[in-house]
Design an enzyme around this catalytic site. Structure first.
Site, PDB file in Angstrom:
ATOM      1  N   CYS A 100      86.690  53.216  36.072  1.00  0.00           N
ATOM      2  CA  CYS A 100      87.182  53.272  37.676  1.00  0.00           C
ATOM      3  C   CYS A 100      85.990  53.308  38.501  1.00  0.00           C
ATOM      4  O   CYS A 100      86.157  53.018  39.713  1.00  0.00           O
ATOM      5  CB  CYS A 100      88.000  54.549  37.715  1.00  0.00           C
ATOM      6  SG  CYS A 100      89.392  54.616  36.440  1.00  0.00           S
ATOM      7  N   HIS A 227      88.262  56.314  45.058  1.00  0.00           N
ATOM      8  CA  HIS A 227      89.031  55.838  44.018  1.00  0.00           C
ATOM      9  C   HIS A 227      90.401  56.455  43.942  1.00  0.00           C
ATOM     10  O   HIS A 227      90.280  57.734  44.281  1.00  0.00           O
ATOM     11  CB  HIS A 227      88.226  55.906  42.677  1.00  0.00           C
ATOM     12  CG  HIS A 227      89.105  55.807  41.442  1.00  0.00           C
ATOM     13  ND1 HIS A 227      89.789  54.805  41.285  1.00  0.00           N
ATOM     14  CD2 HIS A 227      89.323  56.621  40.452  1.00  0.00           C
ATOM     15  CE1 HIS A 227      90.472  54.920  40.286  1.00  0.00           C
ATOM     16  NE2 HIS A 227      90.225  55.900  39.693  1.00  0.00           N
ATOM     17  N   ASN A 257      97.014  54.669  39.940  1.00  0.00           N
ATOM     18  CA  ASN A 257      95.309  54.367  39.705  1.00  0.00           C
ATOM     19  C   ASN A 257      95.258  53.156  38.787  1.00  0.00           C
ATOM     20  O   ASN A 257      95.517  52.961  37.985  1.00  0.00           O
ATOM     21  CB  ASN A 257      94.968  55.670  38.859  1.00  0.00           C
ATOM     22  CG  ASN A 257      93.619  55.628  38.340  1.00  0.00           C
ATOM     23  OD1 ASN A 257      92.872  54.442  38.535  1.00  0.00           O
ATOM     24  ND2 ASN A 257      93.126  56.668  37.793  1.00  0.00           N
TER      25      ASN A 257
HETATM   26  O1  UT7 Z   1      90.508  57.502  37.150  1.00  0.00           O
HETATM   27  C1  UT7 Z   1      90.464  58.654  36.559  1.00  0.00           C
HETATM   28  C2  UT7 Z   1      91.544  58.719  35.618  1.00  0.00           C
HETATM   29  N1  UT7 Z   1      91.921  60.190  35.518  1.00  0.00           N
HETATM   30  C3  UT7 Z   1      92.111  61.179  36.522  1.00  0.00           C
HETATM   31  O2  UT7 Z   1      91.808  60.877  37.733  1.00  0.00           O
HETATM   32  C4  UT7 Z   1      92.806  62.337  36.179  1.00  0.00           C
HETATM   33  C5  UT7 Z   1      92.397  63.548  36.991  1.00  0.00           C
HETATM   34  N2  UT7 Z   1      93.393  64.506  36.741  1.00  0.00           N
HETATM   35  C6  UT7 Z   1      94.552  64.752  37.255  1.00  0.00           C
HETATM   36  O3  UT7 Z   1      94.941  63.933  37.854  1.00  0.00           O
HETATM   37  C7  UT7 Z   1      95.359  65.892  37.000  1.00  0.00           C
HETATM   38  O4  UT7 Z   1      94.720  66.775  35.809  1.00  0.00           O
HETATM   39  C8  UT7 Z   1      96.658  65.340  36.241  1.00  0.00           C
HETATM   40  C9  UT7 Z   1      97.706  64.845  37.381  1.00  0.00           C
HETATM   41  C10 UT7 Z   1      96.499  64.560  34.960  1.00  0.00           C
HETATM   42  C11 UT7 Z   1      97.548  66.620  35.500  1.00  0.00           C
HETATM   43  O5  UT7 Z   1      97.727  67.599  36.739  1.00  0.00           O
HETATM   44  P1  UT7 Z   1      97.418  69.312  36.335  1.00  0.00           P
HETATM   45  O6  UT7 Z   1      97.803  69.881  37.619  1.00  0.00           O
HETATM   46  O7  UT7 Z   1      96.115  68.938  35.895  1.00  0.00           O
HETATM   47  O8  UT7 Z   1      98.478  69.407  34.874  1.00  0.00           O
HETATM   48  P2  UT7 Z   1      98.062  69.797  33.628  1.00  0.00           P
HETATM   49  O9  UT7 Z   1      97.673  68.895  32.791  1.00  0.00           O
HETATM   50  O10 UT7 Z   1      97.571  71.331  33.710  1.00  0.00           O
HETATM   51  O11 UT7 Z   1      99.471  70.215  33.226  1.00  0.00           O
HETATM   52  C12 UT7 Z   1     100.291  71.217  34.121  1.00  0.00           C
HETATM   53  C13 UT7 Z   1     101.691  71.174  32.979  1.00  0.00           C
HETATM   54  C14 UT7 Z   1     101.776  71.208  31.651  1.00  0.00           C
HETATM   55  O12 UT7 Z   1     102.781  71.872  31.143  1.00  0.00           O
HETATM   56  P3  UT7 Z   1     102.425  73.587  30.556  1.00  0.00           P
HETATM   57  O13 UT7 Z   1     101.562  73.258  29.651  1.00  0.00           O
HETATM   58  O14 UT7 Z   1     102.253  74.112  31.920  1.00  0.00           O
HETATM   59  O15 UT7 Z   1     103.874  73.660  30.195  1.00  0.00           O
HETATM   60  C15 UT7 Z   1     102.097  69.704  31.247  1.00  0.00           C
HETATM   61  O16 UT7 Z   1     102.440  69.669  29.999  1.00  0.00           O
HETATM   62  O17 UT7 Z   1     102.590  69.823  33.457  1.00  0.00           O
HETATM   63  C16 UT7 Z   1     102.859  69.442  32.286  1.00  0.00           C
HETATM   64  N3  UT7 Z   1     102.944  67.785  32.545  1.00  0.00           N
HETATM   65  C17 UT7 Z   1     103.845  67.182  33.217  1.00  0.00           C
HETATM   66  N4  UT7 Z   1     105.074  67.855  33.545  1.00  0.00           N
HETATM   67  C18 UT7 Z   1     105.919  66.705  33.975  1.00  0.00           C
HETATM   68  C19 UT7 Z   1     101.639  66.886  32.217  1.00  0.00           C
HETATM   69  N5  UT7 Z   1     102.096  65.852  32.698  1.00  0.00           N
HETATM   70  C20 UT7 Z   1     103.377  65.833  33.211  1.00  0.00           C
HETATM   71  C21 UT7 Z   1     104.221  64.909  33.796  1.00  0.00           C
HETATM   72  N6  UT7 Z   1     105.693  65.287  34.231  1.00  0.00           N
HETATM   73  N7  UT7 Z   1     104.110  63.681  33.817  1.00  0.00           N
END
Ligand code: UT7
Length: 302
Positions: A100, A227, A257
């Site tokens: 990215c 980005h 993204n």
């Molecule tokens: O170009 C670089 C590419 N990558 C990035 O920029 C990623 C940077 N990171 C992020 O943007 C965020 O970390 C995410 C959007 C990927 C995730 O958000 P988060 O607030 O960090 O969520 P999390 O991974 O801590 O997940 C929280 C909860 C989890 O459930 P439990 O364990 O609390 O029950 C996940 O399983 O949300 C769940 N979860 C979802 N729920 C519904 C993860 N993805 C999803 C989803 N829909 N798509």
């Protein structure tokens, strides 16, 4: 941008997710998919539009630098395929893989060639079909990414727009965002929280470094073009820098993204929307797989 739209509602039917979760946690509402369109075809379209806008012809291009992590083939490179499409036979061509951050890396390389007197006109094109390396059964990643392409023309000038670039990488942390070259393991796997923390830190680091080296204050910067990964990352950066969030351009709600393509896609929209004025100081800043990061401080010139 490709025409095919994948909405959050459509993703609800594919994985256990919701429009509300995706919107709250990322800001993304929909993204584009390229389907059968090739990465080089999107790239050539973006390149042609950039050349028209810049008023240059194919035979003026000395170099083509393409940024991608999703090329159509290992060889010929994306840049060579674009060269063939454009008929830019006088150019030398190579690709940059910085995920990215690829556009900011390619911009710095172009700037270095121009400053060294080795090229006068460089076409930089970023094109990605992240959908090809996305697992549409993995809700942790499939809601984030989209496809698209963007391009810019960088030219030698007596009043140069490029002020400074700043690049970096943290290869030791690379496993937190990975896509293998082997077919069975080609889809993106990511530790979102680790990437999130890295992203906020390096965005701030890059912006502060560019400001310190230039002697500018954050208030002197008309626009920051980050980005497009997550609106929460962007808000956190704005808040830590005490920068007006409205001056940070975003379009991730429409495209998600698009990896290396996100910054030039933003620049095109801003340019067409009349948001860029001659003389504006603009900071571009990216981060991504590698892990890599990079930014540029530019003066917009028309
Ligand atoms: O170009 C670089 C590419 N990558 C990035 O920029 C990623 C940077 N990171 C992020 O943007 C965020 O970390 C995410 C959007 C990927 C995730 O958000 P988060 O607030 O960090 O969520 P999390 O991974 O801590 O997940 C929280 C909860 C989890 O459930 P439990 O364990 O609390 O029950 C996940 O399983 O949300 C769940 N979860 C979802 N729920 C519904 C993860 N993805 C999803 C989803 N829909 N798509």
């Amino acid at each position: 941008m490709p025409d095919q739209v994948l909405t959050n509602r459509a993703l609800e039917a594919m994985v256990d997710t919701s429009d509300e979760w995706i919107t709250d946690r990322t800001g993304i509402k929909e993204r584009r998919l390229c389907g059968d369109t090739k990465v080089y075809e999107m790239a050539a379209r973006a390149a042609t539009a950039a050349m028209t806008d810049a008023g240059i012809t194919a035979n003026e291009i000395d170099a083509i630098i393409a940024a991608t992590i999703t090329p159509d083939c290992y060889t010929p490179s994306l840049s060579c395929l674009v060269q063939k499409e454009l008929g830019a036979d006088g150019a030398f061509c190579f690709d940059v893989n910085a995920a990215c951050s690829g556009f900011t890396y390619a911009l710095d390389v172009a700037d270095s060639y121009i400053k060294a007197g080795k090229a006068k006109t460089v076409l930089i094109v970023a094109s990605e079909a992240i959908s090809r390396i996305t697992d549409y059964t993995d809700r942790n990643t499939c809601v984030l990414f989209g496809d698209g392409a963007g391009a810019v023309v960088a030219c030698a000038s007596d009043t140069p727009g490029m002020i400074d670039c700043c690049l970096g990488a943290s290869g030791a942390a690379g496993e937190v965002l990975r896509a293998s070259a082997f077919a069975e393991d080609r889809c993106v796997k990511m530790n979102g929280k680790e990437v999130y923390k890295f992203a906020v830190n390096v965005n701030i680091k890059v912006i502060n470094e560019l400001l310190t080296r230039s002697g500018l204050a954050i208030g002197d910067v008309s626009r920051v073009v980050p980005h497009q990964a997550n609106k929460r990352i962007i808000s956190a950066v704005a808040s830590k820098l005490d920068y007006d969030a409205d001056r940070i351009f975003t379009n991730l709600e429409k495209y998600g993204n698009t990896s290396s393509a996100s910054i030039p896609i933003c620049l095109d929209e801003m340019n067409k929307g009349g948001l860029l004025r001659d003389g504006d100081k603009i900071i571009l800043v990216g981060f991504g797989g590698g892990l890599t990061y990079g930014g540029a401080l530019i003066t917009w010139r028309r």
